[in-house]
Scaffold this motif. Structure first.
Motif, PDB file in Angstrom:
ATOM      1  N   ALA A 120      -5.479   1.681 -16.014  1.00  0.00           N
ATOM      2  CA  ALA A 120      -4.508   0.706 -15.509  1.00  0.00           C
ATOM      3  C   ALA A 120      -3.253   1.387 -14.974  1.00  0.00           C
ATOM      4  N   VAL A 121      -2.766   2.419 -15.684  1.00  0.00           N
ATOM      5  CA  VAL A 121      -1.569   3.130 -15.242  1.00  0.00           C
ATOM      6  C   VAL A 121      -1.830   3.866 -13.940  1.00  0.00           C
ATOM      7  N   ARG A 122      -2.967   4.515 -13.836  1.00  0.00           N
ATOM      8  CA  ARG A 122      -3.297   5.228 -12.599  1.00  0.00           C
ATOM      9  C   ARG A 122      -3.443   4.254 -11.430  1.00  0.00           C
ATOM     10  N   ARG A 123      -4.019   3.089 -11.702  1.00  0.00           N
ATOM     11  CA  ARG A 123      -4.166   2.091 -10.644  1.00  0.00           C
ATOM     12  C   ARG A 123      -2.788   1.613 -10.155  1.00  0.00           C
ATOM     13  N   ARG A 124      -1.877   1.390 -11.117  1.00  0.00           N
ATOM     14  CA  ARG A 124      -0.539   0.939 -10.742  1.00  0.00           C
ATOM     15  C   ARG A 124       0.206   2.009  -9.974  1.00  0.00           C
ATOM     16  N   LEU A 125       0.059   3.270 -10.381  1.00  0.00           N
ATOM     17  CA  LEU A 125       0.708   4.357  -9.647  1.00  0.00           C
ATOM     18  C   LEU A 125       0.155   4.462  -8.237  1.00  0.00           C
ATOM     19  N   PHE A 126      -1.135   4.272  -8.083  1.00  0.00           N
ATOM     20  CA  PHE A 126      -1.745   4.300  -6.749  1.00  0.00           C
ATOM     21  C   PHE A 126      -1.105   3.245  -5.846  1.00  0.00           C
ATOM     22  N   GLU A 127      -0.829   2.076  -6.415  1.00  0.00           N
ATOM     23  CA  GLU A 127      -0.193   1.009  -5.627  1.00  0.00           C
ATOM     24  C   GLU A 127       1.225   1.379  -5.208  1.00  0.00           C
ATOM     25  N   LEU A 128       1.874   2.245  -5.986  1.00  0.00           N
ATOM     26  CA  LEU A 128       3.262   2.623  -5.713  1.00  0.00           C
ATOM     27  C   LEU A 128       3.395   3.900  -4.897  1.00  0.00           C
TER      28      LEU A 128
END
Length: 226
Positions: free
Chosen positions: A179-187
């Motif tokens: 989940a954290v990696r996915r959110r960072l990808f979005e940012l």
């Protein structure tokens, strides 16, 4: 105190108390990541530096305990576990402190502040990873009790339950990492590319912290199963 444990006569020379002292130091080292992370979020690099120094000091103290145990572990001693298992365990424990030092080193060296949009999930992610280390410490405390009770079946069951909980926490870390990696990808598009690269390194380091704690639990299960 009278005990039925056949190993009580040599327990004063046993390596299990030093092993417990070592995991306590390792756990304290990992725990320091929590206030360290909070001070980085606040941009308080003076206080973050103090926590970083504590992490480094505790890692060095854990390393000294590891070296002392290795040097003083007899080649022959009638113990309920093998010498090689003990050496594997101390090595697994030590790697936890090393990883805590590495995570804080990356963040301190770059004065890295996690983006506000990522901070809450990163905080929870780190807390769960540190909880894995706490659980490994608790399991080793129970192992000491297991030895003192002469490998009672009930205590063995307690060890198994603690290690199962450790595996559950580690799986939770894995889910949080995704989940954290996915959110960072979005940012990513809003952040400097170099910062993104190092953020991924920190994210992976937090996962490594829990992986190494899980390995400690695995070693304890192997030791008590023999």
């Amino acid at each position: 105190m009278v005990t039925s444990n056949p190993f009580s006569a040599i327990f004063g020379r046993s390596p299990f108390q030093p092993l417990l002292e070592h995991i306590v130091k390792v756990d304290d080292c990992a725990e320091q990541l929590l206030p360290f992370f909070e001070t980085t979020l606040a941009g308080d690099w003076t206080q973050a530096g103090i926590h970083r120094e504590n992490i480094t000091r505790l890692e060095h103290e854990a390393d000294d305990l590891k070296t002392e145990l290795r040097l003083n572990l007899p080649n022959t001693m009638f113990l309920p576990v093998s010498r090689s298992d003990l050496l594997d365990l101390i090595s697994a424990q030590d790697k936890i402190a090393n990883k805590a030092r590495d995570i804080s080193g990356i963040m301190m060296g770059r004065k890295m502040q996690v983006p506000d949009a990522l901070a809450p999930s990163m905080r929870d992610y780190l807390r769960t990873s540190v909880a894995c280390v706490n659980q490994a410490r608790e399991a080793l405390e129970e192992l000491k009790g297991l030895l003192e009770s002469g490998f009672g079946r009930a205590v063995s069951d307690v060890i198994d339950n603690l290690v199962r909980e450790l595996h559950h926490l580690e799986h939770q870390v894995d889910s949080q990492q995704v989940a954290v990696r996915r959110r960072l990808f979005e940012l990513e598009a809003t952040l400097p590319p170099v910062d993104v690269m190092f953020l991924y390194r920190v994210i992976d380091g937090i996962a490594d912290l829990s992986d190494r704690a899980e390995r400690v639990g695995d070693r304890l299960q192997v030791m008590t199963a023999k």
